[in-house]
Design a protein around this motif. Structure first.
Motif, mmCIF file in Angstrom:
data_model
loop_
_atom_site.group_PDB
_atom_site.id
_atom_site.type_symbol
_atom_site.label_atom_id
_atom_site.label_comp_id
_atom_site.label_asym_id
_atom_site.label_seq_id
_atom_site.Cartn_x
_atom_site.Cartn_y
_atom_site.Cartn_z
ATOM 1 N N SER A 26 0.834 -1.203 0.000
ATOM 2 C CA SER A 26 0.000 0.000 0.000
ATOM 3 C C SER A 26 0.872 1.256 0.000
ATOM 4 C CB SER A 26 -0.903 -0.011 1.229
ATOM 5 O OG SER A 26 -1.686 1.148 1.295
ATOM 6 N N GLY A 27 0.527 2.225 -0.842
ATOM 7 C CA GLY A 27 1.232 3.502 -0.894
ATOM 8 C C GLY A 27 2.434 3.542 -1.799
ATOM 9 N N GLU A 28 2.807 2.430 -2.404
ATOM 10 C CA GLU A 28 3.952 2.424 -3.317
ATOM 11 C C GLU A 28 3.589 3.055 -4.660
ATOM 12 O OE1 GLU A 28 7.194 -0.744 -3.303
ATOM 13 O OE2 GLU A 28 5.399 -1.947 -2.916
ATOM 14 N N ILE A 29 4.594 3.650 -5.306
ATOM 15 C CA ILE A 29 4.469 4.085 -6.699
ATOM 16 C C ILE A 29 5.455 3.235 -7.484
ATOM 17 C CG2 ILE A 29 4.541 5.992 -8.339
ATOM 18 C CD1 ILE A 29 4.276 7.940 -6.089
ATOM 19 N N VAL A 30 4.939 2.349 -8.306
ATOM 20 C CA VAL A 30 5.766 1.367 -9.000
ATOM 21 C C VAL A 30 5.694 1.591 -10.501
ATOM 22 C CG1 VAL A 30 6.160 -1.095 -9.408
ATOM 23 C CG2 VAL A 30 5.388 -0.315 -7.165
ATOM 24 N N GLY A 31 6.850 1.617 -11.135
ATOM 25 C CA GLY A 31 6.913 1.736 -12.580
ATOM 26 C C GLY A 31 7.067 0.364 -13.211
ATOM 27 N N LEU A 32 6.214 0.063 -14.173
ATOM 28 C CA LEU A 32 6.280 -1.193 -14.911
ATOM 29 C C LEU A 32 6.889 -0.877 -16.272
ATOM 30 C CD1 LEU A 32 5.415 -4.168 -14.437
ATOM 31 C CD2 LEU A 32 3.318 -3.642 -15.681
ATOM 32 N N LEU A 33 8.147 -1.283 -16.452
ATOM 33 C CA LEU A 33 8.915 -0.910 -17.635
ATOM 34 C C LEU A 33 9.121 -2.085 -18.572
ATOM 35 C CD1 LEU A 33 11.866 1.366 -16.437
ATOM 36 C CD2 LEU A 33 10.146 1.945 -18.138
ATOM 37 N N GLY A 34 9.380 -1.760 -19.824
ATOM 38 C CA GLY A 34 9.695 -2.784 -20.809
ATOM 39 C C GLY A 34 9.493 -2.246 -22.210
ATOM 40 N N HIS A 35 10.157 -2.892 -23.165
ATOM 41 C CA HIS A 35 9.972 -2.492 -24.558
ATOM 42 C C HIS A 35 8.538 -2.767 -24.993
ATOM 43 C CE1 HIS A 35 14.112 -1.501 -25.389
ATOM 44 N NE2 HIS A 35 14.533 -2.668 -24.950
ATOM 45 N N ASN A 36 8.112 -2.140 -26.078
ATOM 46 C CA ASN A 36 6.808 -2.432 -26.651
ATOM 47 C C ASN A 36 6.728 -3.925 -26.969
ATOM 48 O OD1 ASN A 36 5.984 0.243 -26.577
ATOM 49 N ND2 ASN A 36 6.794 0.706 -28.602
ATOM 50 N N GLY A 37 5.640 -4.559 -26.537
ATOM 51 C CA GLY A 37 5.486 -5.988 -26.771
ATOM 52 C C GLY A 37 6.071 -6.867 -25.684
ATOM 53 N N ALA A 38 6.607 -6.248 -24.619
ATOM 54 C CA ALA A 38 7.232 -7.029 -23.541
ATOM 55 C C ALA A 38 6.201 -7.764 -22.689
ATOM 56 C CB ALA A 38 8.085 -6.118 -22.654
ATOM 57 N N GLY A 39 4.953 -7.258 -22.673
ATOM 58 C CA GLY A 39 3.907 -7.897 -21.886
ATOM 59 C C GLY A 39 3.312 -7.005 -20.808
ATOM 60 N N LYS A 40 3.719 -5.726 -20.750
ATOM 61 C CA LYS A 40 3.252 -4.815 -19.705
ATOM 62 C C LYS A 40 1.735 -4.642 -19.725
ATOM 63 C CE LYS A 40 5.427 -1.168 -21.083
ATOM 64 N NZ LYS A 40 5.799 -1.678 -22.431
ATOM 65 N N THR A 41 1.197 -4.312 -20.888
ATOM 66 C CA THR A 41 -0.233 -4.051 -20.986
ATOM 67 C C THR A 41 -1.050 -5.306 -20.704
ATOM 68 O OG1 THR A 41 0.055 -2.213 -22.536
ATOM 69 C CG2 THR A 41 -2.075 -3.304 -22.548
ATOM 70 N N THR A 42 -0.569 -6.442 -21.143
ATOM 71 C CA THR A 42 -1.268 -7.702 -20.878
ATOM 72 C C THR A 42 -1.325 -7.975 -19.377
ATOM 73 O OG1 THR A 42 -0.506 -8.599 -22.994
ATOM 74 C CG2 THR A 42 -1.302 -10.178 -21.368
ATOM 75 N N ILE A 43 -0.219 -7.713 -18.674
ATOM 76 C CA ILE A 43 -0.200 -7.879 -17.220
ATOM 77 C C ILE A 43 -1.227 -6.964 -16.572
ATOM 78 C CG2 ILE A 43 1.185 -7.474 -15.141
ATOM 79 C CD1 ILE A 43 3.632 -8.379 -16.775
ATOM 80 N N MET A 44 -1.290 -5.708 -17.026
ATOM 81 C CA MET A 44 -2.233 -4.755 -16.445
ATOM 82 C C MET A 44 -3.678 -5.170 -16.692
ATOM 83 S SD MET A 44 -0.553 -1.019 -17.034
ATOM 84 C CE MET A 44 0.184 -0.272 -15.588
ATOM 85 N N LYS A 45 -3.946 -5.675 -17.864
ATOM 86 C CA LYS A 45 -5.312 -6.118 -18.171
ATOM 87 C C LYS A 45 -5.727 -7.278 -17.286
ATOM 88 C CE LYS A 45 -5.586 -4.568 -22.992
ATOM 89 N NZ LYS A 45 -5.676 -4.997 -24.418
ATOM 90 N N MET A 46 -4.790 -8.177 -16.983
ATOM 91 C CA MET A 46 -5.110 -9.296 -16.094
ATOM 92 C C MET A 46 -5.243 -8.819 -14.654
ATOM 93 S SD MET A 46 -2.999 -12.577 -17.578
ATOM 94 C CE MET A 46 -1.394 -11.779 -17.753
ATOM 95 N N MET A 47 -4.428 -7.833 -14.259
ATOM 96 C CA MET A 47 -4.515 -7.278 -12.909
ATOM 97 C C MET A 47 -5.870 -6.631 -12.654
ATOM 98 S SD MET A 47 -0.764 -5.515 -12.519
ATOM 99 C CE MET A 47 -1.247 -4.600 -11.074
ATOM 100 N N THR A 48 -6.434 -6.020 -13.685
ATOM 101 C CA THR A 48 -7.695 -5.302 -13.528
ATOM 102 C C THR A 48 -8.917 -6.159 -13.828
ATOM 103 O OG1 THR A 48 -7.443 -4.495 -15.798
ATOM 104 C CG2 THR A 48 -6.663 -3.055 -14.036
#
Length: 304
Positions: A26-48
Motif C-alpha cells: 500500500s502507498g507504493e508508486i511502482v513503474g512497470l517498464l519494458g519495450h513495446n510488446g514485452a507484456g506490460k499491458t497484458t499484465i495490467m489487463k489481467m490485474m484489472t
C-alpha cells in the motif's frame, strides 16, 4: 495490497506473459517498464480483470480478481493504454456516466466529479464534447475517470502519452499527490517518467520479470572507480592495477581508466590511493569518481 503469483497468459502457442510474480504494498508508486510488446499491458489487463489469465492468480486487497471480480474492480482506477472515451459525450456527461458505472450514489456524484475535474485541470473544457479535444486533453479525461471514485489502487498505462511538457509536470504532481492515499502502478517505456515519480521499478522482458528493485538501490555505486588522467595506458594500468585495494584496472576510453576494487575495500581509501599514485607518477589528473548505475544503464544491460 497487490499480490500476483505465477501469472501467465497464452495466445495459442505464443506466451505473452510467462510466470510473473510480484507484490506491491500500500502507498507504493511502482513503474512497470519494458519495450513495446514485452507484456506490460497484458499484465495490467489481467490485474484489472479485463483479461483472464491462462494460469496463476491476482489478489487485489485480499480479493481474488477471478472469483471476486466486481468487488476487486471497485478498488481499482484504471487508465487503459489507448484512453477509450465516448467522443459524442461532454466531459461532465462522460464522468457522470463513469460514476454511475462505478456505483457511486447520485447524490455524491457532483462533488466527486468536481474534484476529479479540478485535479486534472479540466475545468475550462468541462462542458465541451470529447470529440473536439486534442490527444492531451482526452488523456486528462481518462485520468479523471480513473480517479473519480477515489480508488485504493490506481493503474495507469502510459499516463503522459500526448501531454505537452507543462501537462507532464502537472501529471507528475498529481500522481505524487494520489500516492498519499492510493497505490499507484505506472506502465511506460519512458524511463524519465519512472525516475521522476516512482520509488520502485519492475522491468518486464519477453513476458518475464527481468528486474524488481527500488530506484535508490539502483543508483548506488557500482564499486568501480573512474580515473581520468593523461598517462601512457600500459604504465597507468600497471601502476593503478597494483594498488593494494584494486582488483583490476582497465582502459575504457581516451585518458579514462576503470578500477575494480577488491571485495570489502574501503572506497575512500581506494580513491585516495589512486589519486596519490597518479600525482606521484606526475600524470595530470582530470577527474576521479565512482561509477553509479542509472535506470538507463540497467535497462540497457537487461535489453541486450
Amino acid at each position: 495490497m497487490i499480490h500476483i503469483e505465477n501469472l501467465t497468459r497464452k495466445y495459442g502457442d505464443f506466451t505473452a506473459v510467462d510466470g510473473v510474480s510480484f507484490e506491491i504494498a500500500s502507498g507504493e508508486i511502482v513503474g512497470l517498464l519494458g519495450h513495446n510488446g514485452a507484456g506490460k499491458t497484458t499484465i495490467m489487463k489481467m490485474m484489472t480483470g479485463y483479461l483472464e489469465a491462462s494460469a496463476g492468480w491476482v489478489r487485489i486487497g485480499g480479493l481474488d480478481i477471478a472469483a471476486e471480480r466486481q468487488a476487486a474492480q471497485g478498488k481499482i482506477g484504471y487508465l487503459p493504454e489507448n484512453c477509450p472515451v465516448y467522443p459524442e459525450m461532454t466531459i461532465l456527461g462522460y464522468l457522470d456516466y463513469c460514476a454511475a458505472l462505478h456505483g457511486v450514489p447520485e447524490r455524491e456524484r457532483p462533488s466527486l466529479i468536481r474534484e476529479a475535474v479540478e485535479r486534472t485541470a479540466l475545468a475550462e473544457k468541462a462542458t465541451e464534447l470529447i470529440s473536439t479535444l486534442s490527444r492531451g486533453w482526452r488523456q486528462r479525461v481518462g485520468v479523471a475517470q480513473a480517479i473519480l471514485h477515489k480508488p485504493e489502487i490506481l493503474i495507469l498505462d502510459e499516463p503522459t502519452n500526448g501531454l505537452d511538457p507543462t501537462q507532464i509536470l502537472q501529471m507528475r504532481g498529481l500522481i505524487a499527490e494520489l500516492a498519499k492515499t492510493a497505490t499507484v502502478i505506472i506502465s511506460t517505456h519512458i524511463l524519465q517518467e519512472v525516475q521522476a515519480v516512482c520509488g520502485r521499478v519492475i522491468i518486464i522482458k519477453n513476458g518475464k520479470v527481468a528486474l524488481d528493485s527500488r530506484l535508490d538501490e539502483l543508483r548506488r555505486s557500482s564499486g568501480r572507480l573512474i580515473v581520468n588522467c593523461k598517462a601512457e595506458p600500459s604504465k597507468a594500468m600497471q601502476q593503478l592495477g597494483s594498488l593494494p585495494l584494486t582488483a583490476k584496472a582497465e582502459q575504457t576510453g581516451p585518458e579514462r581508466f576503470e578500477l575494480e576494487l577488491k571485495p570489502g575495500a574501503d572506497s575512500r581509501k581506494a580513491a585516495a590511493a589512486a589519486a596519490q599514485a597518479v600525482c606521484v607518477a606526475g600524470w595530470p589528473l582530470y577527474g576521479l569518481h565512482f561509477e553509479t548505475r542509472t535506470l538507463e544503464t540497467v535497462f540497457a544491460e537487461i535489453s541486450r
